[in-house]
Design a protein around this motif. Structure first.
Motif, mmCIF file in Angstrom:
data_model
loop_
_atom_site.group_PDB
_atom_site.id
_atom_site.type_symbol
_atom_site.label_atom_id
_atom_site.label_comp_id
_atom_site.label_asym_id
_atom_site.label_seq_id
_atom_site.Cartn_x
_atom_site.Cartn_y
_atom_site.Cartn_z
ATOM 1 N N ILE A 179 -34.964 22.088 -5.767
ATOM 2 C CA ILE A 179 -36.260 22.745 -5.561
ATOM 3 C C ILE A 179 -36.809 22.151 -4.270
ATOM 4 O O ILE A 179 -37.699 21.309 -4.291
ATOM 5 C CB ILE A 179 -37.224 22.455 -6.739
ATOM 6 C CG1 ILE A 179 -36.525 22.573 -8.084
ATOM 7 C CG2 ILE A 179 -38.467 23.326 -6.665
ATOM 8 C CD1 ILE A 179 -36.220 23.948 -8.540
ATOM 9 N N ARG B 51 -42.895 23.999 -5.034
ATOM 10 C CA ARG B 51 -42.133 22.895 -5.640
ATOM 11 C C ARG B 51 -43.008 22.158 -6.649
ATOM 12 O O ARG B 51 -42.570 21.828 -7.758
ATOM 13 C CB ARG B 51 -41.672 21.942 -4.542
ATOM 14 C CG ARG B 51 -40.884 20.744 -5.056
ATOM 15 C CD ARG B 51 -40.470 19.807 -3.962
ATOM 16 N NE ARG B 51 -41.569 18.977 -3.494
ATOM 17 C CZ ARG B 51 -41.461 17.985 -2.596
ATOM 18 N NH1 ARG B 51 -40.289 17.734 -2.065
ATOM 19 N NH2 ARG B 51 -42.502 17.282 -2.231
ATOM 20 N N VAL C 107 -43.527 24.346 -9.817
ATOM 21 C CA VAL C 107 -42.349 24.339 -10.697
ATOM 22 C C VAL C 107 -42.223 22.989 -11.398
ATOM 23 O O VAL C 107 -41.911 22.911 -12.585
ATOM 24 C CB VAL C 107 -41.067 24.658 -9.890
ATOM 25 C CG1 VAL C 107 -39.835 24.564 -10.768
ATOM 26 C CG2 VAL C 107 -41.156 26.037 -9.279
ATOM 27 N N ARG C 108 -42.507 21.923 -10.667
ATOM 28 C CA ARG C 108 -42.405 20.585 -11.268
ATOM 29 C C ARG C 108 -43.407 20.418 -12.413
ATOM 30 O O ARG C 108 -43.095 19.861 -13.457
ATOM 31 C CB ARG C 108 -42.649 19.512 -10.203
ATOM 32 C CG ARG C 108 -42.196 18.114 -10.607
ATOM 33 C CD ARG C 108 -42.632 17.089 -9.593
ATOM 34 N NE ARG C 108 -44.080 17.017 -9.486
ATOM 35 C CZ ARG C 108 -44.875 16.400 -10.350
ATOM 36 N NH1 ARG C 108 -44.367 15.813 -11.402
ATOM 37 N NH2 ARG C 108 -46.181 16.391 -10.187
ATOM 38 N N VAL D 28 -37.200 19.555 -13.933
ATOM 39 C CA VAL D 28 -37.340 19.200 -12.518
ATOM 40 C C VAL D 28 -37.728 17.741 -12.392
ATOM 41 O O VAL D 28 -38.728 17.305 -12.961
ATOM 42 C CB VAL D 28 -38.432 20.077 -11.861
ATOM 43 C CG1 VAL D 28 -38.598 19.730 -10.392
ATOM 44 C CG2 VAL D 28 -38.099 21.543 -12.039
#
Ligand SMILES: Cc1cc2nc3c(=O)[nH]c(=O)nc-3n(C[C@H](O)[C@H](O)[C@H](O)COP(=O)(O)OP(=O)(O)OC[C@H]3O[C@@H](n4cnc5c(N)ncnc54)[C@H](O)[C@@H]3O)c2cc1C
Length: 144
Positions: free
Chosen positions: A49, A71, A74-75, A82
């Protein structure tokens, strides 16, 4: 007949992500895939990512800022999938000048919202730092 608000064709990472986002916003979504979920390009990804470090060289600052922001999204959404991964980039004289890499990494550190999970990049002396233990002794400088 079933009515939907959004029809997404293709269930690679982009289609699946769009469908997930839209249904999370309350839309009725139909996701159609001719083969299987992530059966094509998405199955070949290295699963990084990343924020597009290399695009800085082309002056794509807005793109990198957006990618770094995503990023972080998503984390936060999938902390079970992730996690930060430290990369060591060894430097050799035939590569870009060290100051340029340092500047690029500094920009990369500061362009996006970097949560506490992501330590800032740093210059590494491989002869002194444990990160150098597995690398050739001919290499002295690196960045993490
Ligand atoms: C070797 C490699 C490594 C990579 N590593 C990374 C990485 O580390 N990090 C990163 O961010 N990106 C990486 N990428 C890029 C990333 O994998 C792609 O950008 C991404 O997977 C593209 O996803 P997609 O959903 O757009 O396309 P795809 O995954 O190709 O999905 C498209 C889907 O649409 C379906 N489809 C097409 N037409 C129709 C139709 N008419 N009806 C029904 N279904 C249809 C296809 O069957 C397919 O499943 C890598 C790419 C490669 C090749």
């Amino acid at each position: 007949m079933h009515e939907v608000d959004l029809l997404v064709i293709g269930a690679g990472i982009n289609g699946a992500g769009i469908a997930r986002d839209a249904s999370g916003r309350g839309l009725k979504v139909l996701l159609c895939e001719q083969h299987d979920l992530a059966a094509h390009t998405s199955s070949a990804s290295s699963k990084l990512i990343h924020g597009g470090l290399r695009y800085l060289e082309q002056g794509e600052f807005g793109l990198v800022r957006k990618a770094l922001g995503e990023r972080e999204v998503v984390r936060r959404q999938a902390p079970f999938l992730v996690r930060p991964l430290c990369f060591v980039l060894p430097w050799q004289p035939h590569l870009r000048p060290r100051w340029m890499l340092r500047l690029g990494l500094w920009l990369y550190d500061h362009l996006g919202r970097r949560g506490p999970a992501f330590p800032a990049s740093r210059a590494v002396d491989l002869h002194d730092d444990p990160l150098g233990a597995l690398l050739s002794p001919q290499l002295q400088h690196a960045f993490s």
